[in-house]
Scaffold this active site. Structure first.
Site, PDB file in Angstrom:
ATOM      1  N   GLU A   1      40.739 -43.018   4.401  1.00  0.00           N
ATOM      2  CA  GLU A   1      39.749 -41.957   4.208  1.00  0.00           C
ATOM      3  C   GLU A   1      40.044 -40.845   5.203  1.00  0.00           C
ATOM      4  OE1 GLU A   1      36.622 -41.727   6.816  1.00  0.00           O
ATOM      5  OE2 GLU A   1      38.522 -42.306   7.711  1.00  0.00           O
TER       6      GLU A   1
ATOM      7  N   ARG B   1      28.516 -43.389   8.975  1.00  0.00           N
ATOM      8  CA  ARG B   1      29.109 -42.596   7.898  1.00  0.00           C
ATOM      9  C   ARG B   1      29.254 -43.473   6.675  1.00  0.00           C
ATOM     10  NH1 ARG B   1      32.466 -40.592   4.573  1.00  0.00           N
ATOM     11  NH2 ARG B   1      34.666 -40.758   4.384  1.00  0.00           N
ATOM     12  N   ILE B   2      28.795 -42.977   5.551  1.00  0.00           N
ATOM     13  CA  ILE B   2      29.060 -43.618   4.268  1.00  0.00           C
ATOM     14  C   ILE B   2      29.901 -42.648   3.453  1.00  0.00           C
ATOM     15  CG2 ILE B   2      27.040 -45.112   4.253  1.00  0.00           C
ATOM     16  CD1 ILE B   2      25.724 -43.058   2.350  1.00  0.00           C
ATOM     17  N   GLY B   3      30.816 -43.194   2.670  1.00  0.00           N
ATOM     18  CA  GLY B   3      31.663 -42.324   1.874  1.00  0.00           C
ATOM     19  C   GLY B   3      32.641 -43.126   1.048  1.00  0.00           C
ATOM     20  N   THR B   4      33.582 -42.419   0.475  1.00  0.00           N
ATOM     21  CA  THR B   4      34.562 -43.063  -0.389  1.00  0.00           C
ATOM     22  C   THR B   4      35.903 -43.181   0.319  1.00  0.00           C
ATOM     23  OG1 THR B   4      35.149 -40.936  -1.373  1.00  0.00           O
ATOM     24  CG2 THR B   4      33.443 -42.251  -2.490  1.00  0.00           C
TER      25      THR B   4
ATOM     26  N   ASP C   1      39.273 -45.111  -5.360  1.00  0.00           N
ATOM     27  CA  ASP C   1      40.597 -44.909  -5.939  1.00  0.00           C
ATOM     28  C   ASP C   1      41.500 -46.065  -5.523  1.00  0.00           C
ATOM     29  OD1 ASP C   1      40.509 -41.914  -6.849  1.00  0.00           O
ATOM     30  OD2 ASP C   1      39.601 -41.969  -4.857  1.00  0.00           O
TER      31      ASP C   1
END
Length: 157
Positions: free
Chosen positions: A104, A11-14, A129
């Protein structure tokens, strides 16, 4: 996993920063996923389950990040339905106190489902953030500039 025979999930994400040394655009590689949600109750386990990454994928990600001269953080992350909850007086130790670098919303389910399906899983994040910085990253910048985590993930597959 069960229908397509997938053996590696990345999984890639912020994520949001939870420590002052974790800066905007930093990459975080999640060794484990702590949660304040009730997701794991659906498994009806007799105790608490520790959601962790596949060591094989984790080791390769760290080695590749170093070879790519990419700054990164490795640690347990918080998987929560809410970001930056106010810390209420008298509630005890916070997730930030426990050293979580980031928060996350998907890693617990990813790691638990991978474990149940006997697959490898890893979560690689970019900090979008931070309550410690005054800068905001626009949606366009998030979409077009968070490529290091993608390059790292692709280097593993």
């Amino acid at each position: 996993i069960h229908f397509y025979g997938v053996k590696n999930l990345i999984r890639i994400g912020t994520a949001g920063a939870m420590q002052p040394e974790v800066k905007l655009r930093d990459v975080v590689i999640a060794i484990g996923s702590c949660t304040d949600s009730n997701y794991l109750a659906s498994y009806r386990l007799a105790g608490d389950y520790s959601c962790t990454a596949s060591y094989k994928l984790l080791r390769e990600a760290v080695q590749n990040a170093e070879a790519m001269d990419m700054p990164y953080h490795v640690g347990n992350i918080l998987c929560s339905d809410t970001f930056y909850q106010p810390e209420l007086p008298g509630t005890g130790v916070s997730w930030t106190d426990m050293g979580m670098p980031a928060c996350e919303m998907e890693s617990t389910a990813l790691y638990a489902n991978a474990a149940y399906g006997r697959a490898n899983a890893l979560c690689i994040l970019t900090i979008s953030d931070s309550p410690y910085e005054d800068e905001e990253i626009s949606a366009g910048d998030r979409q077009n500039s968070f490529t290091r985590m993608m390059e790292l993930a692709l280097s593993i597959v």
